[in-house]
Design an enzyme around this catalytic site. Structure first.
Site, mmCIF file in Angstrom:
data_model
loop_
_atom_site.group_PDB
_atom_site.id
_atom_site.type_symbol
_atom_site.label_atom_id
_atom_site.label_comp_id
_atom_site.label_asym_id
_atom_site.label_seq_id
_atom_site.Cartn_x
_atom_site.Cartn_y
_atom_site.Cartn_z
ATOM 1 N N HIS A 186 -9.490 0.919 4.998
ATOM 2 C CA HIS A 186 -8.209 1.173 5.731
ATOM 3 C C HIS A 186 -8.443 2.105 6.803
ATOM 4 O O HIS A 186 -9.060 3.173 6.892
ATOM 5 C CB HIS A 186 -6.986 1.741 4.863
ATOM 6 C CG HIS A 186 -5.742 1.717 5.260
ATOM 7 N ND1 HIS A 186 -5.392 2.568 6.104
ATOM 8 C CD2 HIS A 186 -4.675 1.003 5.091
ATOM 9 C CE1 HIS A 186 -4.008 2.226 6.394
ATOM 10 N NE2 HIS A 186 -3.695 1.227 5.903
ATOM 11 N N ASN B 85 0.786 -1.310 0.007
ATOM 12 C CA ASN B 85 0.079 0.173 -0.101
ATOM 13 C C ASN B 85 0.962 0.962 0.043
ATOM 14 O O ASN B 85 1.662 1.415 1.200
ATOM 15 C CB ASN B 85 -0.736 0.133 1.508
ATOM 16 C CG ASN B 85 -1.697 1.230 1.505
ATOM 17 O OD1 ASN B 85 -1.706 2.049 0.503
ATOM 18 N ND2 ASN B 85 -2.150 1.615 2.663
ATOM 19 N N TRP B 86 0.896 1.812 -1.076
ATOM 20 C CA TRP B 86 1.890 3.062 -1.263
ATOM 21 C C TRP B 86 1.155 4.393 -0.572
ATOM 22 O O TRP B 86 2.113 5.293 -0.664
ATOM 23 C CB TRP B 86 2.317 3.317 -2.731
ATOM 24 C CG TRP B 86 2.829 2.150 -3.323
ATOM 25 C CD1 TRP B 86 3.361 1.093 -2.852
ATOM 26 C CD2 TRP B 86 3.436 1.984 -4.703
ATOM 27 N NE1 TRP B 86 4.188 0.247 -3.741
ATOM 28 C CE2 TRP B 86 4.137 0.811 -4.761
ATOM 29 C CE3 TRP B 86 3.227 2.665 -5.895
ATOM 30 C CZ2 TRP B 86 4.696 0.371 -6.071
ATOM 31 C CZ3 TRP B 86 3.405 2.433 -7.052
ATOM 32 C CH2 TRP B 86 4.404 1.139 -7.157
ATOM 33 N N LYS B 87 0.046 4.186 -0.268
ATOM 34 C CA LYS B 87 -0.453 5.440 0.194
ATOM 35 C C LYS B 87 -0.274 6.612 -0.658
ATOM 36 O O LYS B 87 -0.440 6.680 -1.666
ATOM 37 C CB LYS B 87 -0.084 5.750 1.797
ATOM 38 C CG LYS B 87 -0.105 4.366 2.527
ATOM 39 C CD LYS B 87 0.327 4.834 3.979
ATOM 40 C CE LYS B 87 0.624 3.461 5.036
ATOM 41 N NZ LYS B 87 0.127 3.670 6.324
ATOM 42 N N GLU C 97 -5.284 -5.326 10.531
ATOM 43 C CA GLU C 97 -4.340 -4.150 10.816
ATOM 44 C C GLU C 97 -4.468 -3.635 11.851
ATOM 45 O O GLU C 97 -5.170 -2.713 12.114
ATOM 46 C CB GLU C 97 -4.290 -3.144 9.601
ATOM 47 C CG GLU C 97 -4.104 -3.886 8.242
ATOM 48 C CD GLU C 97 -3.523 -3.038 7.193
ATOM 49 O OE1 GLU C 97 -2.198 -3.139 6.863
ATOM 50 O OE2 GLU C 97 -3.976 -1.769 7.064
ATOM 51 N N GLY D 193 2.786 -1.094 4.320
ATOM 52 C CA GLY D 193 2.952 0.163 3.934
ATOM 53 C C GLY D 193 4.315 0.649 3.716
ATOM 54 O O GLY D 193 4.827 0.537 2.729
ATOM 55 N N GLY D 194 4.949 1.195 4.661
ATOM 56 C CA GLY D 194 6.250 1.863 4.494
ATOM 57 C C GLY D 194 7.298 0.927 3.903
ATOM 58 O O GLY D 194 7.936 1.588 2.990
ATOM 59 N N GLU E 11 -6.716 4.533 7.915
ATOM 60 C CA GLU E 11 -6.518 5.864 7.779
ATOM 61 C C GLU E 11 -7.555 6.655 6.873
ATOM 62 O O GLU E 11 -7.909 7.730 7.298
ATOM 63 C CB GLU E 11 -5.098 6.296 6.899
ATOM 64 C CG GLU E 11 -3.780 5.766 7.514
ATOM 65 C CD GLU E 11 -2.658 5.342 6.841
ATOM 66 O OE1 GLU E 11 -2.685 5.529 5.647
ATOM 67 O OE2 GLU E 11 -1.496 5.110 7.558
ATOM 68 N N SER F 135 3.520 -2.343 10.233
ATOM 69 C CA SER F 135 5.176 -2.649 10.228
ATOM 70 C C SER F 135 5.673 -3.945 9.926
ATOM 71 O O SER F 135 6.524 -4.218 10.528
ATOM 72 C CB SER F 135 5.293 -2.280 11.723
ATOM 73 O OG SER F 135 5.026 -0.795 12.076
ATOM 74 N N GLY G 65 2.457 1.990 10.761
ATOM 75 C CA GLY G 65 3.636 2.816 10.587
ATOM 76 C C GLY G 65 4.082 3.233 11.904
ATOM 77 O O GLY G 65 4.844 4.524 12.216
HETATM 78 C C1 PEP Z 1 -0.733 0.096 5.910
HETATM 79 O O1 PEP Z 1 -0.661 1.121 5.825
HETATM 80 O O2 PEP Z 1 -1.483 -0.808 5.646
HETATM 81 C C2 PEP Z 1 0.538 -0.521 6.964
HETATM 82 C C3 PEP Z 1 0.348 -1.749 7.343
HETATM 83 O O3 PEP Z 1 1.499 0.551 6.776
HETATM 84 P P1 PEP Z 1 3.059 -0.161 7.720
HETATM 85 O O4 PEP Z 1 3.363 -1.147 6.935
HETATM 86 O O5 PEP Z 1 3.831 1.263 7.291
HETATM 87 O O6 PEP Z 1 2.798 -0.106 9.185
#
Ligand code: PEP
Length: 266
Positions: free
Chosen positions: A105, A12-14, A175, A242-243, A107, A221, A181
């Site tokens: 999600h 997920n590049w956000k 999640e 994500g990251g 966010e 993460s 994050g």
């Molecule tokens: C996400 O945004 O779905 C996520 C899991 O982010 P991260 O891996 O950065 O925690």
């Protein structure tokens, strides 16, 4: 190590990567995971998908359409067209060849006011447009500390999935909000317990087949060095990343640690 469901590693590049950067990443990703014959070598036995921002989807689609790699939207509206400024219909994503769309999600829920009810509508609209929704669920730290983890997950699942008819095909991403994050990952035991709860809920409330076939991703993460242990949990079928999905080496590292697990190397 054979698994009942093909693991999925999804990035997920956000709100990162415009069209040019996204295209270059998709090209490099293809180059890294395939050999000259087009076989998935680094990510054998694993499905890999990316979720770019809307404006980068056409560029990514040009590179990945027809390959073994999948892509999807980070969000969609529930109507197929209309006066909804700034929104994107699921059919528009289908037209670009998207296989997936993220729904709910955290966010979107916490920063943009999405509710269980809008998640239900989006999930149904995605299925109707032939796109597989990836429904995100998970508790906040306060909810976990108050012992409400399963109650929250159950509420999110019930709201999105329980109304008849049951959606044919979907994926769930567990999640925990406190792990997104933050660099704080759920332990394999915490992830395994939540995933088991979700699978049992699906079996009891939708059907035993839904429980058996639905892929459950862990998100929060995930990194190359923690994913192997998470995937050892029988109900963890992959990751929403994500990251670490923004960097080609770490994203490919996560995919290849899944392959190493499948081939018995870890
Ligand atoms: C996400 O945004 O779905 C996520 C899991 O982010 P991260 O891996 O950065 O925690």
């Amino acid at each position: 190590m054979s698994r009942p469901r093909t693991p999925l590693v999804a990035g997920n590049w956000k709100m990162h990567k415009g069209p040019a950067e996204a295209r270059a990443f998709a090209e490099e990703l293809l180059r890294q995971v395939r050999n000259d014959k087009g076989e998935m070598t680094k990510a054998g036995g694993v499905e890999v998908a990316v979720f770019p921002p809307f404006t980068a989807l056409p560029a990514v689609a040009e590179v990945l359409k027809g390959t073994a790699l999948s892509y999807g939207g980070q969000n969609c509206h529930w109507e197929s067209k209309g006066a909804f400024t700034g929104e994107v219909a699921p059919g528009f994503l289908a037209e670009l060849g998207c296989r997936y769309v993220l729904v709910g999600h955290s966010e979107r829920r916490f920063l943009f006011g999405e509710t269980d009810e809008t998640c239900r509508k989006k999930l149904r609209a995605a299925v109707a447009a032939d796109i597989e929704p990836v429904l995100c669920c998970g508790e906040t730290l306060a909810e976990r500390e108050a012992g409400r983890t399963f109650e929250v997950i159950e509420r999110q699942l019930r709201a999105a999935l329980a109304a008849p008819p049951p959606p044919a095909s979907f994926t769930i991403a567990y999640e925990p909000v406190w792990a997104i994050g933050t660099g704080r990952t759920a332990s394999p035991g915490q992830a395994g317990e939540a995933h088991r709860f979700i699978r049992e809920w699906l079996s009891r409330n939708l059907s035993p087949e839904a429980g058996e076939r639905t892929r459950l991703l862990y998100g929060g993460s995930v990194k190359p060095d923690n994913f192997g242990e998470l995937l050892k949990q029988p109900d963890v079928d992959g990751a929403l990343v994500g990251g670490a999905s923004l960097d080609i080496a770490s994203f490919c590292g996560i995919a290849s640690s899944a392959t190493s697990y499948l081939t018995g190397l870890i």
